[in-house]
Design a protein around this motif. Structure first.
Motif, PDB file in Angstrom:
ATOM      1  N   SER A  77       3.241  -2.729   7.722  1.00 27.08           N
ATOM      2  CA  SER A  77       3.976  -1.517   7.425  1.00 27.08           C
ATOM      3  C   SER A  77       5.467  -1.798   7.483  1.00 27.08           C
ATOM      4  O   SER A  77       5.918  -2.638   8.255  1.00 27.08           O
ATOM      5  CB  SER A  77       3.620  -0.411   8.429  1.00 27.08           C
ATOM      6  N   TYR A 119      -1.523   1.766  -5.205  1.00 29.22           N
ATOM      7  CA  TYR A 119      -0.920   3.089  -5.090  1.00 29.22           C
ATOM      8  C   TYR A 119      -1.997   4.090  -4.693  1.00 29.22           C
ATOM      9  O   TYR A 119      -2.886   4.427  -5.471  1.00 29.22           O
ATOM     10  CB  TYR A 119      -0.242   3.526  -6.380  1.00 29.22           C
ATOM     11  N   LEU A 120      -1.905   4.545  -3.452  1.00 28.92           N
ATOM     12  CA  LEU A 120      -2.855   5.496  -2.899  1.00 28.92           C
ATOM     13  C   LEU A 120      -2.352   6.910  -3.176  1.00 28.92           C
ATOM     14  O   LEU A 120      -1.213   7.237  -2.858  1.00 28.92           O
ATOM     15  CB  LEU A 120      -3.001   5.272  -1.395  1.00 28.92           C
ATOM     16  N   TYR A 142      -7.695   8.847  -2.868  1.00 24.85           N
ATOM     17  CA  TYR A 142      -8.149   9.234  -1.534  1.00 24.85           C
ATOM     18  C   TYR A 142      -9.337  10.186  -1.600  1.00 24.85           C
ATOM     19  O   TYR A 142     -10.282  10.077  -0.803  1.00 24.85           O
ATOM     20  CB  TYR A 142      -6.993   9.887  -0.772  1.00 24.85           C
ATOM     21  N   ASN A 194      -2.904   7.096   4.088  1.00 27.66           N
ATOM     22  CA  ASN A 194      -2.530   5.684   4.138  1.00 27.66           C
ATOM     23  C   ASN A 194      -3.044   4.999   5.395  1.00 27.66           C
ATOM     24  O   ASN A 194      -3.608   3.896   5.330  1.00 27.66           O
ATOM     25  CB  ASN A 194      -1.006   5.563   4.051  1.00 27.66           C
ATOM     26  N   THR A 195      -2.865   5.630   6.547  1.00 23.35           N
ATOM     27  CA  THR A 195      -3.267   5.011   7.809  1.00 23.35           C
ATOM     28  C   THR A 195      -4.783   4.851   7.886  1.00 23.35           C
ATOM     29  O   THR A 195      -5.287   3.815   8.334  1.00 23.35           O
ATOM     30  CB  THR A 195      -2.762   5.841   8.995  1.00 23.35           C
ATOM     31  N   LEU A 250       0.891  -1.161   0.000  1.00 21.67           N
ATOM     32  CA  LEU A 250       0.000   0.000   0.000  1.00 21.67           C
ATOM     33  C   LEU A 250       0.930   1.212   0.000  1.00 21.67           C
ATOM     34  O   LEU A 250       1.324   1.722   1.040  1.00 21.67           O
ATOM     35  CB  LEU A 250      -0.910  -0.004   1.225  1.00 21.67           C
ATOM     36  N   SER A 305      -6.806   4.533   5.352  1.00 18.88           N
ATOM     37  CA  SER A 305      -7.151   3.482   4.393  1.00 18.88           C
ATOM     38  C   SER A 305      -6.877   2.096   4.971  1.00 18.88           C
ATOM     39  O   SER A 305      -7.643   1.155   4.749  1.00 18.88           O
ATOM     40  CB  SER A 305      -6.366   3.674   3.092  1.00 18.88           C
ATOM     41  N   ARG A 306      -5.793   1.968   5.730  1.00 23.63           N
ATOM     42  CA  ARG A 306      -5.499   0.687   6.381  1.00 23.63           C
ATOM     43  C   ARG A 306      -6.613   0.302   7.344  1.00 23.63           C
ATOM     44  O   ARG A 306      -7.029  -0.865   7.405  1.00 23.63           O
ATOM     45  CB  ARG A 306      -4.170   0.783   7.138  1.00 23.63           C
ATOM     46  N   LYS A 322       2.118  -0.939   4.316  1.00 22.63           N
ATOM     47  CA  LYS A 322       2.282   0.496   4.087  1.00 22.63           C
ATOM     48  C   LYS A 322       3.730   0.826   3.760  1.00 22.63           C
ATOM     49  O   LYS A 322       4.659   0.334   4.399  1.00 22.63           O
ATOM     50  CB  LYS A 322       1.846   1.249   5.345  1.00 22.63           C
ATOM     51  N   HIS A 352       6.122   4.390   2.156  1.00 22.97           N
ATOM     52  CA  HIS A 352       6.262   5.694   1.510  1.00 22.97           C
ATOM     53  C   HIS A 352       7.588   5.751   0.755  1.00 22.97           C
ATOM     54  O   HIS A 352       8.050   6.834   0.394  1.00 22.97           O
ATOM     55  CB  HIS A 352       6.237   6.821   2.543  1.00 22.97           C
ATOM     56  N   SER A 354       2.280   5.069  -1.023  1.00 23.87           N
ATOM     57  CA  SER A 354       1.730   6.411  -1.156  1.00 23.87           C
ATOM     58  C   SER A 354       2.762   7.443  -0.746  1.00 23.87           C
ATOM     59  O   SER A 354       3.742   7.132  -0.051  1.00 23.87           O
ATOM     60  CB  SER A 354       0.474   6.581  -0.289  1.00 23.87           C
TER      61      SER A 354
END
Length: 385
Positions: free
Chosen positions: A201, A240-241, A304, A184-185, A176, A187-188, A227, A229, A178
């Motif tokens: 993560s 890909y967020l 998002y 991201n958090t 995941l 969405s998790r 997760k 970055h 981004s």
């Protein structure tokens, strides 16, 4: 001899000297063995009795929980193609129709899981001991980070913590990915509630770990998605967020100041320093080029901004991409309680934080990538301040 032997200097007295040394060594060896034995006993006692202590976790009662089976009602989207980055993407905006070119996902590739048992629950309350956590989830939260007292996890509306599990024998390792500040958090949290699987993560954020996202630090196939970055390899699929860059840059800057996933800055007038902005811009561009435009990954674009508008449709596409069956009742629960799901979300209104030069760079990037972004189905009319 019965006493020390410093006065024995002749080789003729060698036997006496040897006997003296032997007698002097025996007490030292005995003391060493005694101390070693005591240390071993203490370690064993701490191990045995320490595991009996309770590492309490306080979680809120589930509201409106549902108990239903997964239903095979949705067509799986195409997950791989050799036509380049645009063809390999499975992302479509809410205004688009489902693609007609799709490959059937074999049921044999569906991820199985370790089902948590209720035999080891300490009581009807939502509290667990160290052994409960280990038996249910296969993991013990580190006491150095979370402490030995009672923890308050973020509220789970549609899936209780005791019904969560890690994946087993998953055929895919999913990222995941981004840019920081893209949701991201949050969405998790949504994906965990919907699927019942923990996300992971590449980071070890103790605040997230100790408030319910216990998959922190795990990025293998035992988690639904990991997760990141950063630019990373060894993933078979990438979600890909992305978020409107005007908002994501500001969100990331806010995090670097307050070091919290929910807190906002006290003032509304903010100016992002050029040094920070230049780093953000380079990182934003590199992540897009690596995960999306390179064509090296089977990826799905998760918007998002659309996730906030059309939660049901966006989550449905993500679950299809991963290859899981959709629990429609839990999806309905999430949609109905969307406004209550405020964990890991910031609030607050800010004035335009960018200088003229910074704004020009963001807009130039959007204009330069416009054709590619629109081919991917991204609605650029949402990318406004």
């Amino acid at each position: 001899p019965e006493t020390a032997c410093p006065h024995l200097v002749s080789f003729t007295q060698h036997r006496c000297l040897k006997e003296c040394v032997r007698r002097m060594r025996i007490p030292a060896i005995r003391r060493f063995l005694l101390v070693s034995g005591m240390v071993i006993v203490i370690v064993i006692c701490l191990t045995i009795f320490g595991n009996q202590g309770y590492f309490m976790i306080q979680v809120s009662e589930e509201k409106g929980a549902v108990d239903s089976t997964f239903k095979n009602t949705l067509l799986p989207l195409s997950v791989q193609s050799s036509q380049g980055p645009v063809a390999r993407s499975t992302s479509m905006q809410s205004t688009e129709t489902m693609p007609t070119h799709h490959s059937q996902l074999s049921k044999n590739t569906s991820a199985s899981f370790n089902k948590p048992t209720s035999e080891n629950l300490t009581s009807s309350r939502n509290t667990f001991s160290l052994s409960d956590i280990k038996n249910m989830f296969g993991r013990i939260l580190p006491t150095k980070k979370c402490g030995n007292g009672t923890l308050t996890f973020k509220e789970r509306i549609c899936t209780k913590y005791e019904n969560m599990r890690f994946m087993k024998n998953s055929p895919d390792k999913v990222a995941l990915a981004s840019f920081p500040g893209s949701g991201n958090t949050w969405s998790r949290l949504l994906l965990e509630e919907l699927t019942g699987y923990f996300t992971g993560s590449r980071y070890h954020d103790k605040k997230l770990m100790c408030t319910g996202l216990i998959g922190e630090g795990i990025k293998d196939s035992s988690v639904l998605a990991a997760k990141t970055h950063a630019i990373e390899k060894n993933y078979t699929k990438v979600i890909y967020l992305f978020r409107n860059p005007w908002h994501s840059f500001l969100s990331f800057y806010t995090y670097t100041v307050v070091h919290d996933h929910e807190a906002s800055l006290a003032r509304s007038k903010i100016t992002i320093p050029d040094l920070n902005f230049n780093k953000y811009y380079a990182r934003w561009n590199n992540l897009w080029n690596y995960y999306v435009f390179s064509g090296d990954f089977t990826f799905h674009l998760l918007n998002y901004d659309l996730l906030k508008i059309n939660l049901e449709w966006e989550l449905t596409k993500v679950v299809q991409f991963i290859g899981l069956d959709l629990n429609e009742d839990k999806l309905k629960c999430l949609v109905e309680n969307q406004l209550k799901t405020t964990a890991y979300k910031r609030s607050g209104q800010y004035d335009f934080p960018y200088s003229k030069a910074q704004a020009s760079r963001i807009q130039s990037w959007i204009d330069e990538k416009r054709d590619q972004l629109e081919m991917l189905g991204i609605n650029l009319t949402l990318w406004v301040w």
